[in-house]
Design an enzyme around this catalytic site. Structure first.
Site, PDB file in Angstrom:
ATOM      1  CE  LYS A  89      -4.481  -1.452   1.571  1.00 54.01           C
ATOM      2  NZ  LYS A  89      -4.260  -2.887   1.932  1.00 54.01           N
ATOM      3  CD  GLU A 111     -10.841   5.357   1.755  1.00 52.38           C
ATOM      4  OE1 GLU A 111     -10.559   6.527   1.440  1.00 52.38           O
ATOM      5  OE2 GLU A 111     -10.347   4.359   1.192  1.00 52.38           O
ATOM      6  CB  SER A 376      -0.266  -8.226  -1.264  1.00 48.88           C
ATOM      7  OG  SER A 376      -1.090  -9.029  -0.451  1.00 48.88           O
TER       8      SER A 376
END
Ligand SMILES: *Cc1c(COP(=O)(O)O)cnc(C)c1O
Length: 392
Positions: A89, A111, A376
């Site tokens: 991310k 968010e 990931s």
């Protein structure tokens, strides 16, 4: 067939910007500027500097010997779990905060559901000295204490969303409302390849560093720069978009997205969007989403918070629709077992999102084939879930 976004912001039938009029000026500003900014030399220099020195890129492409032996295949792991903050991310949050600075923004909002995107955002805000407000559903704040505290340690302000189901979609609504009221000084960092155009394309470009690295890393060990299969889990679809990106037009490569089946697609406690969803508008884009007869978004379920999302990004909707990509769903049970198997065979405890991608080897014809799996994220954040699951 074109798989990337067109100049109107569409992937085939999917994408676009279906937004309230109040958001036009914000989206328009981004739209007019994002490509020219990120294609500038000075921008990519800065972006690459932080990816290298701060995030720790390039991440290794690791040959998983014991896993490969077990499945009679050649399995490589793209180690996004080794990125700073433990997942892919941060590639996107670094890119977006640099973009926000170019646009002279002073504040960042985001968010978050499970808190992973919130932590990645709070991290880059601390790094760049920018004010950071994170919207999070009240229920999620209760469920995700450690990440809430991480964000606070990093200096972010957490604002609870107290409407609706008090979860991710409500936090998204609050963040949108904030942005509408503060268009001039605020940039909204979306955490996946979702939302109105240009977000899906922008996030995919920032995450495409993953496949950019795989191209040369694979060439070094296989004498060709493409694998037979690429596997990645899909929540909104950003880690998958990043590792598919440079292979979208190479038909020799089979692109496989793995969705969360939850308790099983027949139980309704699931997040398997391509199986259970259909066309509609979610968070400003036309895509596939899970909805009832009246078009109300249905509450998704997955054991992994990061896959617990009722839609997928428009790129994935298009890859699915055009059959360029194949999407498979994996239930909680199989994902947990795959996570434990990877731990035992390779000494890597994956995030539970990631574990889903490791549960499909038996369902594909991968014998003697070259397979790249996007690892990931790491499992530290999921220790409680592993402990509760037991069976190890
Ligand atoms: C957030 C998250 C995901 C899901 O998000 P995508 O946008 O689909 O990549 C997957 N894996 C990890 C480790 C995550 O933190």
């Amino acid at each position: 067939m074109k798989y990337n976004v067109n100049d109107k912001g569409f992937y085939g039938d999917f994408g676009g910007a279906y937004i309230p009029e109040m958001l036009y000026s914000n989206i328009d500003e981004l739209n007019k500027n994002y490509l020219s900014i990120i294609e500038e030399d000075s921008f990519s220099k800065k972006f690459n500097y932080y990816l290298k020195k701060y995030v720790g890129r390039p991440t290794p492409l690791y040959y998983a010997k014991r896993l490969s032996e077990k499945y009679n295949s050649k399995i490589y792991l793209k180690r996004e779990d080794l990125c700073h903050t433990g997942a892919h991310k941060i590639n996107n949050t670094i890119g977006q905060i640099l973009l926000a600075k170019e646009l002279n923004k002073k504040k960042i909002i985001a968010e978050t559901g499970a808190g992973q995107h919130g932590v990645a955002t709070a991290t880059v805000c601390a790094l760049m000295g920018m004010k950071c407000v994170i919207y999070m559903g009240e229920v999620d704040i209760e469920r995700q204490r450690p990440n809430v505290e991480r964000m606070k340690i990093l200096g972010a302000e957490i604002r609870p969303a107290i409407s609706g189901s008090k979860t991710l979609k409500d936090a998204t609504n609050e963040a949108m409302r904030h942005w509408i009221n503060n268009p001039d000084d605020t940039h909204y960092i979306i955490g996946s390849v979702v939302g109105p155009h240009p977000y899906p394309d922008m996030v995919a470009r920032f995450q495409s560093v993953i496949s950019e690295e795989v191209l040369y890393q694979l060439d070094e060990v296989e004498d060709r720069n493409y694998p037979d299969y690429i596997l990645a889990c899909v929540g909104g679809g950003s880690n998958a978009a990043g590792i598919f990106y440079h292979y979208l037009d190479n038909k020799k490569v089979k692109l496989i997205g793995i969705e969360a089946g939850g308790m099983g697609i027949e139980t309704k406690k699931s997040a398997a969007t391509t199986t259970l969803g259909n066309k509609g508008i979610l968070h400003g884009s036309k895509t596939l989403l899970m909805q009832d007869k009246n078009g109300q978004v249905t509450e998704p379920y997955s054991i992994s918070a990061g896959l617990d999302y009722p839609g997928i990004g428009p790129l994935h909707a298009h890859l699915f629709d055009s059959k360029r990509g194949k999407y498979i769903s994996v239930d909680d049970n199989d994902a947990m077992n795959a996570g434990l198997e990877l731990s035992r065979l390779e000494g890597i405890i994956p995030a539970i999102e990631t574990a889903h991608a490791f549960a499909v080897f038996d369902r594909l014809e991968i014998k003697n084939r070259v397979v790249v799996v996007n690892l990931s994220g790491r499992g530290d954040k999921d220790l409680e879930t592993y402990i509760k699951w037991g069976k190890y």
